[in-house]
Motif scaffolding. Structure first.
Motif, short mmCIF file in Angstrom:
data_model
loop_
_atom_site.label_atom_id
_atom_site.label_comp_id
_atom_site.label_asym_id
_atom_site.label_seq_id
_atom_site.Cartn_x
_atom_site.Cartn_y
_atom_site.Cartn_z
N GLY A 265 29.69 -23.27 -23.73
CA GLY A 265 30.45 -22.98 -23.12
C GLY A 265 31.11 -23.50 -21.89
N ASP A 547 33.42 -7.37 -16.45
CA ASP A 547 32.51 -8.54 -17.21
C ASP A 547 33.73 -7.79 -18.74
N SER A 584 32.22 -7.28 -24.14
CA SER A 584 32.26 -8.05 -22.71
C SER A 584 32.75 -9.44 -23.35
N VAL A 585 33.44 -9.84 -21.19
CA VAL A 585 34.24 -10.80 -22.05
C VAL A 585 33.49 -12.45 -21.34
N GLN A 586 33.51 -13.32 -21.26
CA GLN A 586 33.13 -14.75 -20.94
C GLN A 586 33.92 -15.14 -19.54
N HIS A 587 33.53 -15.44 -18.39
CA HIS A 587 34.57 -16.06 -17.29
C HIS A 587 34.30 -17.79 -17.23
#
Length: 587
Positions: A265, A547, A584-587
């Motif tokens: 990622g 998130d 949910s999201v990735q930062h």
């Protein structure tokens, strides 16, 4: 345009004995000290002798007709010069969304390509573009009842109307006082008016819809320059041998492949992240933190040590001096085998300041940022955020926005293939121009990663056209199956509409224990309210607000992570068939 007054002379501090530049009264010129700082940085770059074994990228302007053909292919319109292209139906859907100025930009390139093929006596199958663009030029103007942008205040950014349409209105006689180039703290405070359907940022859309965004943005960017009478000659990069592993002189894509094997990622090269973090950890109050160079021999030695020890995790970061780290950061940028701003869009970036107003310059930068490949765009964003943090400490480190821009411009813009191709006089002109572009990038970075609403609306229209085609094909090939499908969808839709008409929206959350919930619709309901309601019912203590994102899915968009200020009822009017999903999201 920005100007520099020069007399045939060398950079300050050079030993050629020529007369140095003279100060110029132009408001957009760099002052004397800034010019000195710029050429000190150039001199440091030249002394460092970056290119040890690296081959230069040769910047070459595409041949006549070649540029137009490449442009049409990149815009997803190859079928306009090659009937055998596989994207014919998709091209028709794309063309149906274009504004007048966008259609004119496509038509101009198709006509140029036709003339080139005719000159070469080559057979061609380019259609008569007048018929192709007739519907677009009649129906897709700046928008019904919407001003072309000229009526807005000079500091208001209108994202609902095509930038090129706004430029056309300006060109057709609107008189606006040209803002002068002010000091850091006097640059205009541009603002985007609130949109009830929410702002869309890079990363909010699916890869499929971002591909459409990129094609439309390419057309829009070209239309903006065309409307302002500015010709941008795209360069092409000849293939060169580059290092296939390591840290310095390695392409961004290769670096990220290496890094993602270690940390999945990763979007910004780990070495760059570590250098920025190290400079910050040692304190950003150090005077001249980016301006004062580290010792050249020591920087070279540290560079070699990093190559051997960085990925092993044994590099002694505690012994790395701050100015050496800053020199390594600049070395990393200019040692990239291909420019951070890309060879393809290098000319467009350097042409931005030819646009007549600050607002149009900002609009062009917005489009160019969206056109950058993802690794370049993510890396540029990380750098600009770092530069902003440096300028936040300007009272102590003496690194104002102007100082940072002047020092970083030659590192970003003087890519190897370009560095040896310009005259001394051109280099003076570049000093002012590139420094001011960096200044705009840093100052307005929060606006530049926004996808304009008019582009998103064109994506929605494009998707609807594709869906109509898909339904037509299904009707011919699988009529009975389609009828059953339609009955099922009609039943689902009736159920959805009944729920919506009853004043509720159904929100899905398949990743969480609270899989589904109904939320009452009100005029003031925002995406943030939906997330708050969800958290009040979600049982898992590990779920954090930062998130989560409410997604608009289906209908006329693939998926879109919603700005928390989005009003749900306003968005329902724009996309009544959408479904709502919390993920949910990735930062």
């Amino acid at each position: 345009t920005l100007t520099v007054c020069v007399s045939a002379g060398a950079a300050p501090g050079s030993s050629s004995g020529k007369t140095p530049y003279q100060r110029c009264s132009s408001q957009d010129s760099l002052d004397e000290q800034a010019m000195v700082d710029y050429f000190k940085e150039v001199e440091i770059i030249q002394r460092s002798g970056d290119a040890e074994t690296q081959e230069e990228v040769q910047l070459k302007v595409a041949d006549e007709g070649e540029q137009e053909e490449a442009w049409l292919m990149e815009a997803g319109l190859a079928t306009l010069f090659d009937e055998s292209a596989s994207d014919g139906e998709d091209s028709i859907a794309l063309l149906s969304t274009l504004t007048r100025t966008q259609a004119a930009a496509v038509e101009r390139r198709v006509e140029t390509l036709k003339q080139t093929l005719r000159k070469r006596n080559k057979p061609y199958s380019v259609p008569d573009v007048r018929e192709i663009f007739k519907p677009a030029s009649q129906s897709n103007g700046a928008g019904p009842g919407t001003p072309g942008g000229g009526a807005d205040a000079e500091t208001d950014i209108n994202l609902e109307v095509s930038f090129s349409e706004q430029a056309l209105t300006y060109k057709e006689g609107l008189k606006v006082t040209q803002p002068q180039n002010e000091a850091d703290d006097r640059l205009p405070d541009f603002r985007v008016s609130q949109d009830k359907t929410g702002q869309t940022r890079v990363g909010d859309l699916s890869a499929e819809d971002m591909k459409k965004v990129r094609r439309l943005v390419l057309i829009e960017m070209s239309a903006l320059f065309d409307t302002c009478g500015i010709e941008v000659k795209a360069h092409k990069a000849l293939k060169v041998r580059v290092r296939e592993s390591g840290l310095f002189g390695v392409s961004l894509s290769t670096l990220l492949e290496q890094d993602q094997r270690r940390i999945p990622g990763t979007k910004v090269p780990l070495i760059l992240q570590h250098l920025m973090s190290h400079i910050e950890e040692q304190g950003l109050d150090t005077e001249g933190v980016l301006r004062i160079p580290g010792a050249a021999t020591r920087v070279k030695a540290v560079c070699h040590e990093l190559e051997h020890k960085f990925y092993e995790g044994v590099f002694p970061w505690q012994s790395l001096k701050q100015h050496d780290a800053a020199s390594l950061l600049k070395l990393f940028i200019r040692e990239l085998p291909y420019p951070l701003l890309t060879v393809e869009y290098f000319s467009a970036f350097t042409s931005v300041l030819k646009l007549p107003t600050k607002k149009q310059q900002l609009q062009a930068l917005n489009l160019l940022v969206l056109l950058l490949p993802e690794p370049n765009r993510d890396t540029l964003k990380a750098l600009l955020e770092f530069f902003q943090r440096v300028t936040d400490h300007k009272d102590r480190n003496k690194m104002t926005l102007n100082n940072v821009a002047v020092v970083m411009a030659p590192n970003i813009f003087m890519c190897k293939g370009f560095r040896s191709k310009i005259s001394e006089q051109q280099e003076f002109a570049m000093a002012t121009g590139t420094a001011n572009i960096v200044r705009l990038l840093v100052r307005y970075q929060n606006l530049l990663w926004t996808i304009p609403k008019f582009v998103l609306n064109q994506v929605r229209k494009h998707n609807m056209e594709n869906q109509r085609k898909m339904h037509r094909d299904r009707a011919v090939k699988k009529l009975l199956k389609k009828m059953a499908y339609d009955r099922e969808r009609a039943s689902d839709k009736q159920e959805k509409n009944t729920e919506a008409e009853g004043g509720f929206m159904r929100v899905q959350a398949p990743q969480f224990s609270k899989v589904s919930m109904a939320v009452q619709l009100t005029e003031d309901l925002k995406a943030s309210d939906v997330l708050t309601h969800f958290l009040s019912q979600e049982r898992s203590p590990s779920v954090k607000r930062e998130d989560l994102c409410l997604y608009e899915m289906g209908g006329n968009i693939k998926e879109r992570c919603l700005d928390e200020e989005t009003y749900i009822t306003a968005l329902l009017e724009l996309n009544p068939s959408a479904e709502w999903v919390i993920k949910s999201v990735q930062h």
